[in-house]
Motif scaffolding. Structure first.
Motif, short mmCIF file in Angstrom:
data_model
loop_
_atom_site.label_atom_id
_atom_site.label_comp_id
_atom_site.label_asym_id
_atom_site.label_seq_id
_atom_site.Cartn_x
_atom_site.Cartn_y
_atom_site.Cartn_z
N ALA A 225 27.34 25.83 37.98
CA ALA A 225 28.64 25.13 37.96
C ALA A 225 29.18 25.05 36.53
N LEU A 226 28.29 24.81 35.56
CA LEU A 226 28.74 24.75 34.16
C LEU A 226 29.27 26.11 33.71
N SER A 227 28.59 27.20 34.15
CA SER A 227 29.06 28.55 33.79
C SER A 227 30.42 28.82 34.44
N HIS A 228 30.58 28.45 35.74
CA HIS A 228 31.87 28.64 36.42
C HIS A 228 32.97 27.87 35.67
N TYR A 232 36.35 29.42 34.11
CA TYR A 232 37.74 29.09 34.52
C TYR A 232 38.56 28.68 33.29
N LYS A 233 37.96 27.85 32.43
CA LYS A 233 38.74 27.37 31.26
C LYS A 233 39.09 28.54 30.34
N ASP A 234 38.18 29.51 30.31
CA ASP A 234 38.42 30.69 29.48
C ASP A 234 39.50 31.60 30.08
N GLN A 235 39.50 31.71 31.42
CA GLN A 235 40.40 32.65 32.10
C GLN A 235 41.80 32.10 32.34
N PHE A 236 41.91 30.77 32.56
CA PHE A 236 43.18 30.16 32.96
C PHE A 236 43.58 29.08 31.94
#
Ligand code: NDP
Length: 251
Positions: A225-228, A232-236
């Motif tokens: 979950a931490l990796s996801h 997400y923060k990196d992509q969006f």
């Protein structure tokens, strides 16, 4: 429960903690964290069904082999625990892989094999220990709370899986920001629900094996979950800032 089972279960739980530390730095290579250097692959749906069916099969197999060939002597309490385990795995092993649009998707064979070992040991240990417990004289408050957590966790998990599933149209493979349900508060409510389920089950069964499985589930899913969340923060750039990774308002 006899001493060797307890020692095996403690060793197995300790391995979960070590695994969590590794997974914090190297996410398991499937889904968005796939890498091409993990060897041969197989169709994702086939791999998923094989690896997940092992868990209920191991639980039932150990109960049948070790305790009572016709399973008729199990108490209502033991049957209830087995029913919860099977209920979860009917969804996870059979319904879920057919609901998901996984036509072209593939999974590294090594991931499937590691999940087979994981499910074999967890299913087997839980089968052995459920078979050995005596029914409680009364259903205690912690047991009612455990049952509530299991059911609530299963519903959260199923709802969150359904929201993810609705994000892609047939043929699409990209990622969108999930909204609704518990995605209001966390990036991975499917994992949060799964963790609640097994914490609840551990409260109900009160066996070392059930506690070990709850620890293993958290060890697998909190790092993922931490990796996801970081992904997400990196992509969006517009990813909701207040959203936590997996535990509402906390983590
Ligand atoms: P993920 O959340 O990584 O992915 C679930 C599915 O949804 C995948 O098909 C994924 O596609 C798709 N998906 C995810 N995010 C998006 C998005 N933003 N947009 C579009 N599609 C998306 O879950 P896992 O595959 O890791 O796990 C699936 C289930 O199995 C979970 O409910 C989990 O609780 C359970 N599980 C339990 C474990 C345990 O130890 N008890 C261990 C692992 C899983 P793609 O694959 O392309 O990323």
């Amino acid at each position: 429960m006899n001493l060797p089972w307890t020692i095996w279960t403690i060793a197995w739980t300790a391995l979960a903690v070590g695994t969590a530390v590794v997974l914090l730095f190297r996410p398991a290579p499937y889904g968005r964290h796939s890498r091409s250097d993990w060897g041969p692959t197989l169709p994702h749906r086939m791999g998923w069904i094989v690896m997940e069916v092992i868990s209920p099969a191991a639980l039932l197999g150990v109960l049948w082999w070790r305790f009572d060939p016709d399973l008729a002597a199990l108490s209502g309490y033991q049957v209830g625990l087995v029913a919860l385990w099977l209920g979860h795995y009917v969804y996870r092993a059979i319904l879920y892989p057919f609901l998901m649009r996984w036509k072209e998707k593939r999974m590294p064979v090594v991931i499937m094999l590691s999940a087979v070992v994981f499910n074999l040991v967890n299913g087997g240990l839980n089968g052995a220990q459920i078979g050995a417990i005596s029914p409680p004289s009364d259903i205690s408050i912690p047991m009612w709370i455990g049952l509530f957590l299991f059911v609530a966790g299963l519903l959260i998990n199923i709802q969150s899986d359904a929201i993810l599933r609705s994000l892609r149209r047939p043929g699409e493979t990209g990622y969108k920001i999930p909204e609704g349900g518990m995605y209001r508060w966390v990036t991975s409510p499917n994992y949060f629900g799964e963790m609640l389920e097994w914490i609840g089950f551990a409260m109900l069964a009160a066996t070392p094996a059930a506690v070990a499985f709850a620890v293993w589930t958290a060890a697998n899913l909190i790092p993922r979950a931490l990796s996801h969340h970081a992904w997400y923060k990196d992509q969006f750039a517009e990813y909701p800032r207040h959203r936590k990774a997996v535990i509402p308002f906390m983590l």
